[in-house]
Design a protein around this motif. Structure first.
Motif, PDB file in Angstrom:
ATOM      1  N   GLN A  42       0.840  -1.193   0.000  1.00 53.87           N
ATOM      2  CA  GLN A  42       0.000   0.000   0.000  1.00 53.87           C
ATOM      3  C   GLN A  42       0.879   1.248   0.000  1.00 53.87           C
ATOM      4  O   GLN A  42       1.257   1.741   1.056  1.00 53.87           O
ATOM      5  N   PRO A  43       1.195   1.796  -1.192  1.00 52.37           N
ATOM      6  CA  PRO A  43       2.008   3.002  -1.211  1.00 52.37           C
ATOM      7  C   PRO A  43       1.226   4.193  -0.678  1.00 52.37           C
ATOM      8  O   PRO A  43       0.022   4.303  -0.872  1.00 52.37           O
ATOM      9  N   ARG A  44       1.938   5.070   0.035  1.00 51.05           N
ATOM     10  CA  ARG A  44       1.328   6.300   0.517  1.00 51.05           C
ATOM     11  C   ARG A  44       2.157   7.470   0.006  1.00 51.05           C
ATOM     12  O   ARG A  44       3.370   7.361  -0.157  1.00 51.05           O
ATOM     13  N   ASP A  45       1.547   8.586  -0.224  1.00 50.88           N
ATOM     14  CA  ASP A  45       2.160   9.763  -0.817  1.00 50.88           C
ATOM     15  C   ASP A  45       2.467   9.495  -2.304  1.00 50.88           C
ATOM     16  O   ASP A  45       2.180   8.425  -2.825  1.00 50.88           O
ATOM     17  N   ALA A  46       3.041  10.472  -2.963  1.00 49.41           N
ATOM     18  CA  ALA A  46       3.300  10.359  -4.398  1.00 49.41           C
ATOM     19  C   ALA A  46       4.337   9.284  -4.670  1.00 49.41           C
ATOM     20  O   ALA A  46       5.428   9.289  -4.083  1.00 49.41           O
ATOM     21  N   ALA A  47       4.005   8.356  -5.577  1.00 50.78           N
ATOM     22  CA  ALA A  47       4.925   7.273  -5.893  1.00 50.78           C
ATOM     23  C   ALA A  47       6.230   7.835  -6.426  1.00 50.78           C
ATOM     24  O   ALA A  47       6.241   8.707  -7.293  1.00 50.78           O
ATOM     25  N   GLY A  48       7.329   7.349  -5.904  1.00 48.37           N
ATOM     26  CA  GLY A  48       8.642   7.764  -6.351  1.00 48.37           C
ATOM     27  C   GLY A  48       9.190   8.994  -5.660  1.00 48.37           C
ATOM     28  O   GLY A  48      10.377   9.314  -5.799  1.00 48.37           O
ATOM     29  N   ALA A  49       8.351   9.713  -4.912  1.00 52.04           N
ATOM     30  CA  ALA A  49       8.820  10.908  -4.218  1.00 52.04           C
ATOM     31  C   ALA A  49       9.705  10.519  -3.035  1.00 52.04           C
ATOM     32  O   ALA A  49       9.547   9.438  -2.460  1.00 52.04           O
ATOM     33  N   PRO A  50      10.635  11.389  -2.649  1.00 49.87           N
ATOM     34  CA  PRO A  50      11.470  11.064  -1.484  1.00 49.87           C
ATOM     35  C   PRO A  50      10.659  10.809  -0.219  1.00 49.87           C
ATOM     36  O   PRO A  50      11.114  10.088   0.667  1.00 49.87           O
ATOM     37  N   SER A  51       9.467  11.381  -0.119  1.00 51.78           N
ATOM     38  CA  SER A  51       8.638  11.196   1.071  1.00 51.78           C
ATOM     39  C   SER A  51       7.700   9.998   0.967  1.00 51.78           C
ATOM     40  O   SER A  51       6.922   9.749   1.884  1.00 51.78           O
ATOM     41  N   ALA A  52       7.763   9.266  -0.132  1.00 51.10           N
ATOM     42  CA  ALA A  52       6.840   8.147  -0.323  1.00 51.10           C
ATOM     43  C   ALA A  52       7.093   7.048   0.700  1.00 51.10           C
ATOM     44  O   ALA A  52       8.236   6.728   1.023  1.00 51.10           O
ATOM     45  N   THR A  53       6.025   6.493   1.217  1.00 50.92           N
ATOM     46  CA  THR A  53       6.110   5.362   2.142  1.00 50.92           C
ATOM     47  C   THR A  53       5.207   4.249   1.648  1.00 50.92           C
ATOM     48  O   THR A  53       4.341   4.452   0.793  1.00 50.92           O
ATOM     49  N   MET A  54       5.401   3.055   2.235  1.00 49.93           N
ATOM     50  CA  MET A  54       4.644   1.906   1.795  1.00 49.93           C
ATOM     51  C   MET A  54       4.393   0.984   2.981  1.00 49.93           C
ATOM     52  O   MET A  54       5.290   0.756   3.798  1.00 49.93           O
ATOM     53  N   THR A  55       3.176   0.484   3.084  1.00 48.97           N
ATOM     54  CA  THR A  55       2.835  -0.509   4.098  1.00 48.97           C
ATOM     55  C   THR A  55       2.852  -1.893   3.457  1.00 48.97           C
ATOM     56  O   THR A  55       2.249  -2.102   2.396  1.00 48.97           O
ATOM     57  N   LEU A  56       3.536  -2.820   4.080  1.00 47.39           N
ATOM     58  CA  LEU A  56       3.695  -4.151   3.514  1.00 47.39           C
ATOM     59  C   LEU A  56       2.476  -5.030   3.785  1.00 47.39           C
ATOM     60  O   LEU A  56       1.754  -4.811   4.763  1.00 47.39           O
ATOM     61  N   PRO A  57       2.290  -6.045   2.941  1.00 49.53           N
ATOM     62  CA  PRO A  57       1.283  -7.055   3.292  1.00 49.53           C
ATOM     63  C   PRO A  57       1.691  -7.822   4.534  1.00 49.53           C
ATOM     64  O   PRO A  57       0.863  -8.275   5.303  1.00 49.53           O
TER      65      PRO A  57
END
Length: 845
Positions: A28-43
């Motif tokens: 589940q990516p959060r924030d703009a994909a590829g941006a330095p601030s992008a985060t992701m929640t794993l399954p």
């Protein structure tokens, strides 16, 4: 010209073909994909997770391409910080939160702002509870059927946590949490407790980014010889009189939380906070001793204390309304009225020091929580405060002790002989523990103590949970049956992180625990427990709880008995059983075993099934396993060679001179002007031995429990130049008991005898465990404060120190034979202790 694909097409096909670029469907990516601030929640089902696909575009030229950073892994947005607090050896009725008279305002506040759990259970011993807490599995599944010091070569008892049981920290860290551990770690296999590891089973190898604490069962709070930062031994108390670990540990945690919040405020943290309090030694600061003594909490004795606690518990509602206070166990413990004036005076002092230690520990925990609040993190922090990893400890014996090492060597002093330490009680001059009468009272309203897994005095501990953002039933009480294995599943549920199926390529065993998050809402107060069945077993004492009933064995030996106390030979069949209906009899008073044999039989059979499933067998009730052979760098070795300084090797990774003949040969070079300092030592002020030069004179001191220090010392100082100093000890075995025999020691210098002394007895089972084996200097405390103070580094040059071990009487076969010999019958064994006033000196030659 051939028709070939373009470079752009080739790159695109190549990138598409890479298997690790396949998208992770549940990420589940959060924030703009590829941006330095992008985060992701794993399954979260597979850890670590596959790398995410590149979100930008790649063309032959950078000006035509789009960069994209891989997203940082973060837990779900609603995931809280987690502060998991576990104190040590605290009986259910000790803290004020659960009716005790000892002020624990921090625990009170956590309970007042959240929930108080009154039917929460541990395993009855330190290592087993701690392994279960951090993994959500039953302790025998983790190799911790007992403490690490008693480990044996069976899957349920080897103290090696399987890779199939990843800790909650390992799961949280790979899902984006910052993880740290402060305090006690009693789950490192003892032979791995050295500065060279291996570190797989240390906190930094089990999912913790940072560790500040001690390895082993306990430590001095004044001079902790087994203290580490990550995997590096540290000695911050040197040169700092009054330094105290209970306070220093809180300082470390406060700094860690502050720095984390300032640097990475959006990243949640998980902190396991496990102070040494209130395991022996009881080492509060004088400030807290003075506060408690002014309260006069214990002047009326332990029976009156129990009644007062029981009344408080009824008033607070932390025990059922139909609970009865069991009778005082007068067949085992003296009544207060029958004590001598000296006993009363000493025992009140012991209780005051213990209470000060608990109050001090709670206060420092409060400082940590106050920092969380100051930083604005309290609302989004789940605080789990477990009051004790087992019941109150009886390891002080019936009279208490100024030195806990005595207990584990079968030595007990009466009150009169302890009075020389009265004023020093709780200072760095004692490794103290209280009398069992207080232990029993601090377990009110339950019977028995730590080590006894069959009764709630050993396994029921108070717990409070707060989470201001989610728990709104402030001050609520929850009575559902729960167990320490339920904590890890609870943390996973509230963080929104699933239990992984795979960690580091290894399939995981399902957690045994059941989340207690269902108890958080106000309407959950009357819900039935979702934890229906739980087995208990420690040292042969066992129980099976199922749906409001519990079958419990009767302890055949009191936990405060000698290590050589007679025990049943057939652990499986020679223990009597009791049966209780907890709805009608919550304090296990009315035994229904004879009235309802079918019910008892059904629970016994359930125990066998649970035992087989959880690696509980073979049952073993012997605590002499502390001298059993174990793996590691010392296993099978008869010679150890050191060519320079080293420090901080704990006993199971070091040469052991106990119960055997041995020879220590030190080849040294003495500079002009002479030399002093430690050549080699193990242990310290409360038990151990040391080989050193004092006033230039070779000296060997054997410290027998801080009451006698036999000493071999040469008449003259070593002259400049190279010398070989040898200490030879020849064991003289007598009788059928294979432990603690005497022998003759001979010191020689360059081949000429310099001192000779014969001892009637030596240390039988263990030296001071918080002190280490050191070469070239001493850490912790000295073996004789009158001779030197640490570090007392050797000022000459060590060319080589060789330790040769002879065959001792304590082989695995001889130990097994002795255990069988004492099982079920009395054996009169020579006591290894000596009178406090005894002194032995050698005749120098």
């Amino acid at each position: 010209m051939r028709n070939t694909p373009s470079i752009v097409t080739t790159c695109a096909l190549w990138l598409a073909a890479l298997p690790f670029m396949a998208p992770a469907a549940a990420q589940q990516p959060r924030d703009a994909a590829g941006a330095p601030s992008a985060t992701m929640t794993l399954p979260g089902l597979q850890l670590p997770a596959p790398s995410p696909p590149f979100a930008g575009t790649i063309m032959p030229n950078a000006v035509d391409s789009t960069p994209a950073w891989p997203p940082q892994i973060m837990p779900p947005a609603s995931a809280p910080n987690v502060l998991l607090i576990l104190t040590d050896d605290v009986g259910f009725g000790a803290p004020s939160t659960f009716g005790g008279v000892i002020p624990t305002p921090t625990l009170d506040q956590v309970a007042a702002s959240g929930l108080r759990y009154t039917s929460f259970h541990t395993t009855a011993l330190c290592s087993p509870t701690r392994s279960a807490l951090l993994t959500g599995r039953n302790h025998h599944q983790l190799g911790f059927g007992t403490i690490s010091e008693l480990s044996t070569g069976y899957p349920g008892y080897n103290s090696i946590m399987p890779r199939e049981t990843a800790t909650i920290a390992a799961i949280l860290r790979q899902n984006g949490y910052s993880t740290a551990w402060f305090g006690k770690d009693h789950n490192v296999p003892p032979w791995e407790a050295s500065a060279v590891g291996p570190f797989t089973n240390w906190p930094v190898g089990q999912g913790f980014d940072y560790f500040y604490g001690f390895i082993g069962g306990d430590t001095s709070q004044w001079q902790p010889g087994n203290l580490f930062r990550n995997t590096t031994p540290i000695h911050p108390y040197n040169g700092k009189p009054g330094w105290n670990l209970t306070t220093a540990m809180a300082d470390e945690a406060i700094d860690h939380i502050r720095q984390h919040t300032e640097i990475a405020p959006s990243r949640p943290w998980f902190i396991h906070y496990a102070p040494g309090g209130t395991h022996a030694p009881h080492h509060p600061t004088k400030e807290w001793v003075d506060k408690i003594e002014q309260m006069h909490l214990f002047d009326d004795g332990w029976e009156k204390l129990r009644e007062r606690i029981f009344d408080n518990q009824k008033r607070l509602g932390v025990i059922p309304g139909n609970a009865a206070l069991p009778a005082w166990p007068a067949d085992m413990l003296k009544r207060w009225a029958d004590l001598t004036p000296v006993e009363k005076k000493l025992f009140v002092r012991q209780a005051n020091i213990y209470a000060a230690y608990l109050a001090h520990t709670d206060h420092e925990i409060g400082r940590v929580i106050a920092e969380v609040q100051r930083l604005g993190q309290l609302d989004k922090t789940l605080i789990i405060y477990i009051s004790g990893d087992n019941g109150s400890s009886a390891e002080g014996s019936v009279n208490g002790t100024p030195n806990e090492v005595m207990y584990f060597n079968g030595i007990a002093l009466d009150a009169e002989k302890q009075m020389p330490w009265y004023d020093a009680w709780g200072t760095d001059q004692t490794y103290n523990h209280m009398a069992v009468g207080w232990t029993w009272a601090f377990g009110t309203p339950y019977r028995w103590t730590k080590q006894v897994a069959s009764h709630f005095g050993g396994t029921r501990n108070g717990m409070a949970i707060s989470w201001p953002a989610k728990i709104k039933d402030r001050g609520g009480i929850r009575t559902q049956f729960h167990h320490v294995i339920d904590i890890a599943p609870t943390i996973l549920e509230v963080t929104g992180i699933p239990q992984p199926n795979m960690v580091d390529g290894i399939a995981q065993r399902p957690m045994d625990g059941a989340s207690l998050a269902y108890t958080f809402p106000a309407e959950a107060k009357t819900l039935p427990s979702n934890h229906k069945t739980q087995y208990f077993e420690i040292l042969g004492n066992r129980a099976l709880y199922h749906d409001g009933w519990i079958a419990s064995t009767t302890p055949p030996v009191a936990p405060w008995a000698s290590v050589a106390a007679p025990r049943p030979a057939d652990v499986m069949n020679d223990f009597a059983w009791e049966l209780y209906n907890l709805a009608d009899d919550p304090t296990q008073i009315r035994d229904l075993a004879k009235a309802q044999p079918a019910k008892l039989r059904a629970l016994q059979e359930m125990f066998i099934m649970e035992g087989a499933r959880n690696q509980v067998f073979p049952l073993n009730n012997s605590i002499t396993a502390m001298v059993a052979p174990r793996p590691g760098p010392a296993a099978g070795r008869k010679q150890f060679v050191y060519t320079g300084p080293s420090c901080c090797t704990q006993a199971n990774a070091a040469p052991s001179i106990l119960n055997r003949s041995f020879r220590i040969s030190a080849e040294v070079t003495i500079p002009d002007g002479g030399a002093n300092g430690v050549l080699v030592t193990q242990g310290g002020r409360f038990s151990g031995w040391g080989f050193y030069l004092k006033d230039g004179k070779p000296t060997f001191t054997m410290n027998l429990f801080n009451v006698e220090r036999p000493k071999w010392q040469a008449a003259d100082a070593l002259k400049p130049g190279r010398h070989t100093v040898v200490f030879d000890f020849t064991l003289q075995q007598q009788g059928e008991v294979p432990f603690g025999h005497g022998g003759t020691g001979v010191m020689s210098i360059d081949g000429a005898e310099a001192a000779r002394l014969t001892l009637p007895q030596t240390t039988p089972f263990t030296l001071a465990w918080d002190e280490t084996f050191d070469v070239g200097s001493d850490t912790g405390t000295s073996v004789d404060d009158k001779d030197y103070q640490v570090p007392f580094a050797f000022s000459g040059k060590i060319e080589k120190i060789t330790i040769d071990l002879g065959d001792g009487p304590v082989s695995e076969a001889s130990m097994t034979a002795w255990v069988k010999a004492i099982s079920g019958r009395d054996v009169e064994r020579p006591a290894p202790g000596v009178a406090p006033a005894a002194t032995t000196k050698s005749k120098a030659k």
